[in-house]
Structure formats: structure tokens, C-alpha cells
Design an enzyme around this catalytic site. Structure first.
Site, PDB file in Angstrom:
ATOM      1  N   ASN A 164       0.811  -1.235   0.000  1.00  0.00           N
ATOM      2  CA  ASN A 164       0.000   0.000   0.000  1.00  0.00           C
ATOM      3  C   ASN A 164       0.842   1.281   0.000  1.00  0.00           C
ATOM      4  OD1 ASN A 164       0.710  -0.475   2.668  1.00  0.00           O
ATOM      5  ND2 ASN A 164      -1.261   0.143   3.508  1.00  0.00           N
ATOM      6  N   GLU A 192       4.760  -3.784  12.350  1.00  0.00           N
ATOM      7  CA  GLU A 192       3.785  -2.719  12.073  1.00  0.00           C
ATOM      8  C   GLU A 192       2.612  -3.393  11.389  1.00  0.00           C
ATOM      9  OE1 GLU A 192       3.943   0.328  13.032  1.00  0.00           O
ATOM     10  OE2 GLU A 192       6.039   0.567  13.606  1.00  0.00           O
ATOM     11  N   CYS A 219      -3.200   1.441   6.851  1.00  0.00           N
ATOM     12  CA  CYS A 219      -3.396   0.904   8.206  1.00  0.00           C
ATOM     13  C   CYS A 219      -3.965   1.986   9.113  1.00  0.00           C
ATOM     14  CB  CYS A 219      -2.063   0.411   8.746  1.00  0.00           C
ATOM     15  SG  CYS A 219      -0.778   1.670   8.620  1.00  0.00           S
ATOM     16  N   GLU A 226       8.520   3.034  14.484  1.00  0.00           N
ATOM     17  CA  GLU A 226       9.350   3.438  13.343  1.00  0.00           C
ATOM     18  C   GLU A 226       9.308   4.947  13.241  1.00  0.00           C
ATOM     19  OE1 GLU A 226       7.789   1.038  10.016  1.00  0.00           O
ATOM     20  OE2 GLU A 226       9.535  -0.246  10.275  1.00  0.00           O
TER      21      GLU A 226
HETATM   22  P1  NAP Z   1       0.374  -8.940   3.971  1.00  0.00           P
HETATM   23  O1  NAP Z   1      -0.442  -9.866   3.166  1.00  0.00           O
HETATM   24  O2  NAP Z   1       0.580  -9.265   5.398  1.00  0.00           O
HETATM   25  O3  NAP Z   1       1.763  -8.811   3.191  1.00  0.00           O
HETATM   26  C1  NAP Z   1       2.781  -7.943   3.629  1.00  0.00           C
HETATM   27  C2  NAP Z   1       4.115  -8.452   3.146  1.00  0.00           C
HETATM   28  O4  NAP Z   1       4.365  -9.718   3.749  1.00  0.00           O
HETATM   29  C3  NAP Z   1       4.192  -8.689   1.638  1.00  0.00           C
HETATM   30  O5  NAP Z   1       5.490  -8.409   1.206  1.00  0.00           O
HETATM   31  C4  NAP Z   1       3.894 -10.173   1.519  1.00  0.00           C
HETATM   32  O6  NAP Z   1       4.384 -10.757   0.359  1.00  0.00           O
HETATM   33  C5  NAP Z   1       4.625 -10.675   2.734  1.00  0.00           C
HETATM   34  N1  NAP Z   1       4.157 -11.982   3.185  1.00  0.00           N
HETATM   35  C6  NAP Z   1       2.925 -12.523   3.065  1.00  0.00           C
HETATM   36  N2  NAP Z   1       2.917 -13.741   3.625  1.00  0.00           N
HETATM   37  C7  NAP Z   1       4.176 -13.984   4.082  1.00  0.00           C
HETATM   38  C8  NAP Z   1       4.793 -15.075   4.748  1.00  0.00           C
HETATM   39  N3  NAP Z   1       4.115 -16.200   5.065  1.00  0.00           N
HETATM   40  N4  NAP Z   1       6.093 -14.983   5.073  1.00  0.00           N
HETATM   41  C9  NAP Z   1       6.796 -13.865   4.772  1.00  0.00           C
HETATM   42  N5  NAP Z   1       6.261 -12.796   4.144  1.00  0.00           N
HETATM   43  C10 NAP Z   1       4.958 -12.852   3.808  1.00  0.00           C
HETATM   44  O7  NAP Z   1      -0.206  -7.466   3.951  1.00  0.00           O
HETATM   45  P2  NAP Z   1      -0.603  -6.580   2.694  1.00  0.00           P
HETATM   46  O8  NAP Z   1      -1.935  -7.030   2.237  1.00  0.00           O
HETATM   47  O9  NAP Z   1       0.504  -6.524   1.721  1.00  0.00           O
HETATM   48  O10 NAP Z   1      -0.679  -5.129   3.357  1.00  0.00           O
HETATM   49  C11 NAP Z   1      -1.797  -4.673   3.992  1.00  0.00           C
HETATM   50  C12 NAP Z   1      -1.683  -4.839   5.496  1.00  0.00           C
HETATM   51  O11 NAP Z   1      -0.546  -4.112   5.958  1.00  0.00           O
HETATM   52  C13 NAP Z   1      -2.862  -4.241   6.218  1.00  0.00           C
HETATM   53  O12 NAP Z   1      -3.242  -5.088   7.261  1.00  0.00           O
HETATM   54  C14 NAP Z   1      -2.303  -2.928   6.761  1.00  0.00           C
HETATM   55  O13 NAP Z   1      -2.986  -2.437   7.890  1.00  0.00           O
HETATM   56  C15 NAP Z   1      -0.907  -3.299   7.065  1.00  0.00           C
HETATM   57  N6  NAP Z   1      -0.054  -2.118   7.127  1.00  0.00           N
HETATM   58  C16 NAP Z   1       0.394  -1.718   8.344  1.00  0.00           C
HETATM   59  C17 NAP Z   1       1.174  -0.578   8.457  1.00  0.00           C
HETATM   60  C18 NAP Z   1       1.670  -0.124   9.798  1.00  0.00           C
HETATM   61  O14 NAP Z   1       2.591   0.694   9.812  1.00  0.00           O
HETATM   62  N7  NAP Z   1       1.127  -0.587  10.907  1.00  0.00           N
HETATM   63  C19 NAP Z   1       1.505   0.154   7.313  1.00  0.00           C
HETATM   64  C20 NAP Z   1       1.032  -0.275   6.075  1.00  0.00           C
HETATM   65  C21 NAP Z   1       0.253  -1.432   5.998  1.00  0.00           C
HETATM   66  P3  NAP Z   1       3.422 -11.042  -0.897  1.00  0.00           P
HETATM   67  O15 NAP Z   1       3.105  -9.749  -1.491  1.00  0.00           O
HETATM   68  O16 NAP Z   1       4.217 -11.901  -1.788  1.00  0.00           O
HETATM   69  O17 NAP Z   1       2.213 -11.744  -0.352  1.00  0.00           O
END
Ligand code: NAP
Length: 496
Positions: free
Chosen positions: A170, A269, A303, A477
Site C-alpha cells: 500500500n 507494524e 493501516c 518506526e
Molecule cells: P500482507 O499480506 O501481510 O503482506 C505484507 C508483506 O508480507 C508482503 O510483502 C507479503 O508478500 C509478505 N508476506 C505474506 N505472507 C508472508 C509469509 N508467510 N512470510 C513472509 N512474508 C509474507 O499485507 P498486505 O496485504 O501486503 O498489506 C496490507 C496490510 O498491511 C494491512 O493489514 C495494513 O494495515 C498493514 N499495514 C500496516 C502498516 C503499519 O505501519 N502498521 C503500514 C502499512 C500497511 P506477498 O506480497 O508476496 O504476499
């Protein structure tokens, strides 16, 4: 709609040139290399569904090679002087600004956000480098006489060691600089893995860091489609000393289990479920403007997005009308087009999820003031939506919506709204709009969230500590504390 995986077909020359210029391979030990078996995967434009290009699809052995390269480079990273680390970050800051037009276009193409927001993200992303360039020079320690005398207590900070950094789609660049900035400032080598849907911004970013003078292996990049297969052996290998992850709470929990194997330092995060509270003494125009930022930035795919909007009963009608007017005025379209304020969601699954949450709320009695459905045609669009009378048990009160949907619920008094705002497993950010100073302080302190926006719909700031409590994560962070996540404190007892 054109299905993903079709032959690359680029819509415009400038766009083609910007995509062409990005490396498409893995960066391992300072060299760009194909993935094992020359495997690749396609990257698509969510506004059209068209394939933009293909990038290397790393296998587990590529991940391990990248981590080994980081481990080999760790002594060289630790040996850079604070001034050298700082200068690399400042040079990268300058290069990000020099190339902002191309980088913004690249980000819009792979992620969908409007160009103006993409430019905003690159400015924000670059600022982490400038901030941590300063922090590199301020890493401190201590020296004092033991209270009983006879010895001196020397406290110093050292880089934690090789890091594994994982980022979401995102904010394809800022989530990277928020980790790489402090890692480099502290003297840590790293392997970074961007999301499969948005690898291009990260590839461009690491190229910039290389140009800025980072030693070969100081940063390595892995792009892949099977994140679990590639990352788990790296995390469990013992070669890394730190794992920093931004993404969903579900994946964060999985990674915490994997990190436990070798007791890695972790920063997490994770997801949010932000309450946005509007009291009847608030300035209504300011509150609507604040909500438009907190809700609609990044099409609601943040997020920090306002997820549950609590409006005091007496102002509900006026507030919902003004909000609906503001939402209706937003132009929806491809982020590269003039005047577009709302781009596509990341993929069809995201559109389906948002549609399911809206249907569930409406099925339980919520009213649609504007929007309410997906936009049919090419790309993954959902119309800006305002819902009122959203019942407490609607699924969207418990889940991240991650889309342009504003669900409004009335409340009667302060105690009630604080209790309801805190009734979530998440704790990233909350927003409060009121002109009563005492109430503002009371509510900000009572909210169980890592961050609070007070009469503000935006809290993200490289100079402030960003992070959540409860299931929204661990660690911070940015801010003065951001570099501590990449440093170990060492105590040396000196006999005199
Ligand atoms: P995600 O599905 O958890 O994926 C995040 C990252 O983790 C991607 O690079 C993904 O790779 C990787 N990943 C997925 N499964 C994995 C595994 N089993 N082992 C290692 N890496 C793995 O999240 P998203 O859909 O990309 O992002 C949205 C989420 O991020 C939301 O929940 C949002 O709230 C959160 N977010 C939090 C913050 C914060 O600062 N708190 C900031 C931004 C976003 P792939 O793309 O290959 O699946």
C-alpha cells in the site's frame, strides 16, 4: 478486462520508458542477477489489469544467497563511520527528489494511487532518509562511576546485525525507507522483500541506494511470489539478527512464531481499526476535511484509515450530508489522469472484500447515503461510499475495510464512545475532533492506541514515533526512537 499474465502491452511511451528503466532482477551482494531458473512473474496496473512488466521470482536459494550477502557485508556496514552512513542517506534523499516525477509515475502504475499522492509518498519516503541521516550522527552511550565506586559503567550502542525487512503494497516506497533509513543509519546490512504486487518502486529505491554509495551487499532485494517458502528459511537460519515487518496482523503473528526460533529482534507494524470520533463541539468543516484525509488517503488502503466513524447524535445529519457531498465531488479513475482523486483498489479480491463488508452492513440495517458498490469495467474500482446507522455487529466494525467506505455510527456521550472505540483487538491510531481542551486530553489519554490525531486526520510523520499497541504491533518506526530498533545496547564494566 485483460487478465493478468497476458503478454506485456504498455499503454503510453512515457510510462514504458519509466518501467523500462527499472532493474527487474534480484540485487544480491551488489550485483543484479536472475532468480534461480530465470523464473519471473508479472506486475500489473490495477487501473487497467494490463501487465506492465515481469520481474525475477526468487526461489528459497536466492533468498538465502541474499541473506548470506548481507551477513558478509555486515562488518563493512558496521565499520562505516556515522558521517559516511549519514552521507549515503543524504545522497539517496537528493536522488529521490531529483527523480520524483519518474518514481511517482512508476508507483501510480504499479499500485494505482493518484499521481499527486504518489509524489507525496516519495517526499514522505525521502524524509525518512534525511531524518535518519541526522540520527546516525546522534547514536549515544554513557559513562559513569558505579555508585559503590571501584568500577566504571560504559554503555555503548552497536548495530543489531543483518536484518530481514518485509514491506506491504500500500505504501511501496515509504514502508521501505522507514526500515532502510534506520537500518543504514545504525550500520546494519539487510535483505528487503517488497510485496509481489508492487516490487518496482523498491527495485528503483535500492538502485538509488547503490548509487548513493552503499557497500555491495549493504542492501539486497528479493522479489518473489511464494513469500512463505522464500522467507521462512531465511528467518529460521540464524544468519539474521532482526526481522522488521509491515503488513497484516495475520502474517505478523506467523512471522513472530518463526522469529522465535532464533530469538530475533522484531518490529511489527500490523493492521489497524481506527476509530474517528466527532464530538458535537467540533468544527464540522474541519472534522469533515480531517475525515476525508483519514479515510480517503490511498483510497482507504492504509493501516491508519478511519475504519469506525463515531459521530455525536445531534450533529449526525449535518455531518453525514457534508461528508457525502465531499465524497461525491471526488473524481474516480486511473491515477495518471488529470484531477483523479480516487484510484483503483489493488486487485479484484480487495474489491470483493469491500463489497462483502458493505453488503453485510446494509443487510444488518445500515443505509447507503452515497456509493455502495463496485464500479464495473476495467480495473478494480469501488465508488466512494458513506453508510449511516451502521449497527455495532456489522463485520466492518471488526475488520479493516481497506477501501473508500465511511461507516457512520451515532453515539451519545464521551464514556460510551471511548468504550466502543477501545473495543477492538487493534490499537494503531485513533482520531478525535473536539474544541473542548479538557475533553481532548481526557479522550486522547483514554484511547488504547499507539497514536492519536487530535483535530487532525493525519499522524504519519518521519519525525514522530509511528506504531501500535495490542495486535497492531511491536516497536516504533521514525522519530528519535526509530533507530533504537536497529541497535543493541552493550554494557562494558571497567575495573579501575
Ligand atoms: P500482507 O499480506 O501481510 O503482506 C505484507 C508483506 O508480507 C508482503 O510483502 C507479503 O508478500 C509478505 N508476506 C505474506 N505472507 C508472508 C509469509 N508467510 N512470510 C513472509 N512474508 C509474507 O499485507 P498486505 O496485504 O501486503 O498489506 C496490507 C496490510 O498491511 C494491512 O493489514 C495494513 O494495515 C498493514 N499495514 C500496516 C502498516 C503499519 O505501519 N502498521 C503500514 C502499512 C500497511 P506477498 O506480497 O508476496 O504476499
Amino acid at each position: 478486462m485483460v487478465a493478468l499474465g497476458q503478454a506485456p502491452k504498455l499503454p503510453d511511451m512515457d510510462e514504458a520508458a519509466v518501467i523500462d528503466a527499472v532493474p527487474k532482477q534480484l540485487l544480491v551482494g551488489g550485483s543484479w542477477a536472475d532468480a534461480h531458473g530465470a523464473a519471473t512473474f508479472d506486475v500489473a496496473d490495477p487501473a487497467t489489469g494490463l501487465v506492465l512488466c515481469s520481474v525475477a521470482d526468487a526461489a528459497p536459494e536466492d533468498g538465502m544467497a541474499a541473506l548470506q550477502a548481507a551477513a558478509r557485508c555486515q562488518p563493512a556496514m558496521a565499520a562505516l563511520t556515522p558521517r559516511e552512513r549519514s552521507d549515503i542517506l543524504l545522497k539517496a534523499f537528493d536522488l529521490l527528489h531529483e527523480r520524483i516525477d519518474d518514481l511517482a509515475l512508476l508507483m501510480t502504475l504499479e499500485m494505482g494511487k493518484p499521481l499527486a499522492e504518489a509524489r507525496g509518498e516519495i517526499t514522505y519516503a525521502a524524509e525518512f532518509f534525511r531524518h535518519f541521516a541526522g540520527e546516525a550522527l546522534r547514536i549515544d552511550g554513557g559513562y559513569r562511576t558505579a555508585p559503590a565506586g571501584g568500577s566504571r559503567l560504559l554503555v555503548t550502542k552497536q548495530p543489531v546485525g543483518p536484518c530481514i525487512l518485509i514491506t506491504p503494497w500500500n505504501f511501496p516506497m515509504a514502508m521501505g525507507t522507514r526500515k532502510l533509513g534506520p537500518a543504514i543509519a545504525a550500520g546494519c546490512a539487510s535483505v528487503i522483500k517488497p510485496a509481489a504486487q508492487t516490487p518496482l518502486s523498491m527495485l528503483a529505491l535500492v538502485e538509488i541506494l547503490t548509487e548513493a554509495g552503499l557497500p555491495p551487499g549493504g542492501v539486497n532485494v528479493i522479489t518473489c511470489t511464494d513469500a512463505n517458502a522464500v522467507m521462512e528459511p531465511m528467518i529460521r537460519s540464524g544468519l539474521a539478527r532482526k526481522l522488521s515487518f509491515t503488513g497484516s496482523t495475520r502474517v505478523g503473528k506467523l512471522l513472530l512464531e518463526q522469529a522465535a526460533d532464533k530469538v530475533l529482534r522484531t518490529s511489527m507494524e500490523l493492521g489497524g481499526n481506527a476509530p474517528f470520533i466527532v464530538f458535537d463541539d467540533a468544527d464540522l468543516d474541519e472534522a469533515v476535511a480531517g475525515l476525508m484525509v483519514a479515510k480517503m488517503r490511498n483510497m482507504g488502503e492504509a493501516c491508519t484509515a478511519a475504519n469506525r466513524i463515531f459521530v455525536q447524535e445531534s450533529i449526525m445529519t449535518a455531518f453525514s450530508q457534508r461528508l457525502a457531498d465531499a465524497m461525491k465531488a471526488l473524481k474516480l479513475g486511473r491515477g495518471t489522469d488529470e484531477g483523479v482523486a480516487v484510484g483503483p483498489l489493488i486487485d479484484q479480491a480487495a474489491v470483493d472484500k469491500v463489497g462483502r463488508l458493505v453488503d453485510d452492513a446494509v443487510g444488518r440495517g445500515a443505509a447507503v447515503v452515497t456509493g455502495g458498490s463496485a464500479v464495473h469495467g476495467d480495473g478494480y474500482f469501488f465508488s466512494p461510499t458513506v453508510l449511516t446507522e451502521v449497527p455495532h455487529d456489522a463485520d466492518l466494525n471488526a475488520e479493516e475495510i481497506f477501501g473508500p467506505v465511511a461507516p457512520l455510527t451515532p453515539f451519545s456521550d464521551e464514556t460510551e464512545v471511548v468504550t466502543r472505540a477501545n473495543a477492538t483487538r487493534y490499537g494503531l491510531v485513533g482520531y478525535v475532533f473536539t474544541n473542548d481542551l479538557r475533553r481532548a486530553v481526557r479522550v486522547a489519554e483514554a484511547l488504547e492506541f499507539g497514536m492519536v490525531g487530535l483535530n487532525s486526520g493525519l499522524v504519519s510523520n518521519p519525525y514522530a514515533p509511528f506504531g501500535g499497541v495490542k495486535e497492531s504491533g511491536l516497536g516504533r518506526e521514525g522519530g528519535a526512537v526509530g533507530i533504537d530498533e536497529y541497535l543493541e545496547t552493550k554494557y562494558i564494566g571497567i575495573a579501575v
